[in-house]
Scaffold this active site. Structure first.
Site, PDB file in Angstrom:
ATOM      1  N   CYS A  31      28.846  97.185 -28.987  1.00 34.36           N
ATOM      2  CA  CYS A  31      27.977  96.558 -30.171  1.00 34.36           C
ATOM      3  C   CYS A  31      28.345  95.263 -30.460  1.00 34.36           C
ATOM      4  O   CYS A  31      29.486  94.515 -30.214  1.00 34.36           O
ATOM      5  CB  CYS A  31      28.176  97.556 -31.249  1.00 34.36           C
ATOM      6  SG  CYS A  31      27.378  98.896 -31.116  1.00 34.36           S
ATOM      7  N   CYS A  35      26.110  95.265 -36.063  1.00 32.97           N
ATOM      8  CA  CYS A  35      25.430  96.562 -35.649  1.00 32.97           C
ATOM      9  C   CYS A  35      25.397  97.532 -36.907  1.00 32.97           C
ATOM     10  O   CYS A  35      26.393  97.719 -37.477  1.00 32.97           O
ATOM     11  CB  CYS A  35      25.821  97.268 -34.410  1.00 32.97           C
ATOM     12  SG  CYS A  35      24.715  98.557 -34.043  1.00 32.97           S
ATOM     13  N   CYS A  62      24.794  98.756 -26.500  1.00 31.73           N
ATOM     14  CA  CYS A  62      23.939  99.580 -27.529  1.00 31.73           C
ATOM     15  C   CYS A  62      22.512  99.291 -27.422  1.00 31.73           C
ATOM     16  O   CYS A  62      21.753  98.193 -27.308  1.00 31.73           O
ATOM     17  CB  CYS A  62      24.310  99.187 -29.030  1.00 31.73           C
ATOM     18  SG  CYS A  62      23.737  99.552 -30.405  1.00 31.73           S
ATOM     19  N   CYS A  65      21.515  97.247 -31.395  1.00 32.47           N
ATOM     20  CA  CYS A  65      21.966  95.873 -31.518  1.00 32.47           C
ATOM     21  C   CYS A  65      21.639  94.760 -30.220  1.00 32.47           C
ATOM     22  O   CYS A  65      21.698  93.665 -30.440  1.00 32.47           O
ATOM     23  CB  CYS A  65      23.160  95.670 -32.234  1.00 32.47           C
ATOM     24  SG  CYS A  65      24.496  96.257 -31.259  1.00 32.47           S
TER      25      CYS A  65
HETATM   26 ZN   LIG Z   1      25.063  98.332 -31.791  1.00 27.66          ZN
END
Ligand SMILES: [Zn+2]
Length: 191
Positions: A31, A35, A62, A65
């Site tokens: 991330c 995030c 992810c 994000c």
């Molecule tokens: Zn994330």
């Protein structure tokens, strides 16, 4: 990871985006610091200077994000979840927990999982558990209740009902049938 980076993760600090990325070992996801997903345990975090380094270490971006800037394909997102289930099916697994670790919403996860794999997350977990229960019934002398426990089905009547629903027989019958089967083979080899 420095304390400064940990603070940035805890506070979803946008000003750190681009300066580092963090990956979570237990889920295989990485991330941006900003995030909004729930912060993981500190000891499970590894940091990287670039998204490419995280990718090279086999972490997946992810879904929420988008640390690489690209959208994560559904198949890859779902494989994060199936791999997590494969490692953790002996524990309690709820849809909301799976959504949490894979950084998506429960509703979206349920739908996408079914579209991608043909079964729901719960069905996938149950199949996994019953597969292992079959192996244990054949390869061990553990009591039925203990086998249920080991595959994450601590409620024995429920374990038996589910086993019968998916295989057509009870765990005890399954074990008996398999052991008679192997005795016959043994006889054949002797005669
Ligand atoms: Zn994330």
């Amino acid at each position: 990871m420095t304390n400064e980076q940990w603070e940035a993760i805890l506070h979803n600090d946008v000003s750190y985006d681009g300066s580092f990325y963090y990956a979570v070992k237990t889920t295989g996801i990485f991330c941006r610091p900003s995030c909004k997903s729930r912060p993981p345990k500190r000891e499970n975090i590894t940091t990287f200077n670039t998204a490419d380094e995280a990718l090279a270490a086999h972490f997946r971006p992810c879904k929420r994000c988008r640390p690489t800037g690209a959208r994560l394909p559904d198949e890859e997102w779902i494989s994060i979840v199936t791999q997590y289930i494969d490692r953790n099916y002996m524990n309690d697994l709820s849809l909301s927990h799976l959504a949490n670790i894979s950084h998506g919403s429960p509703y979206h996860l349920h739908r996408t999982f079914r579209r991608t794999t043909g079964v729901t997350p719960v069905e996938y977990i149950q199949e996994k558990r019953i597969e292992l229960a079959k192996q244990l019934l054949i390869s061990s002398r553990l009591p039925i209740a203990e086998i249920g426990k080991q595959v994450g089905l601590r409620n024995t009547p429920y374990f038996i009902t589910l086993f019968k629903k998916l295989t057509g027989v009870t765990p005890a019958h399954y074990r008996q049938a398999k052991s008679e089967c192997s005795k016959e083979v043994y006889h054949d080899e002797q005669s």
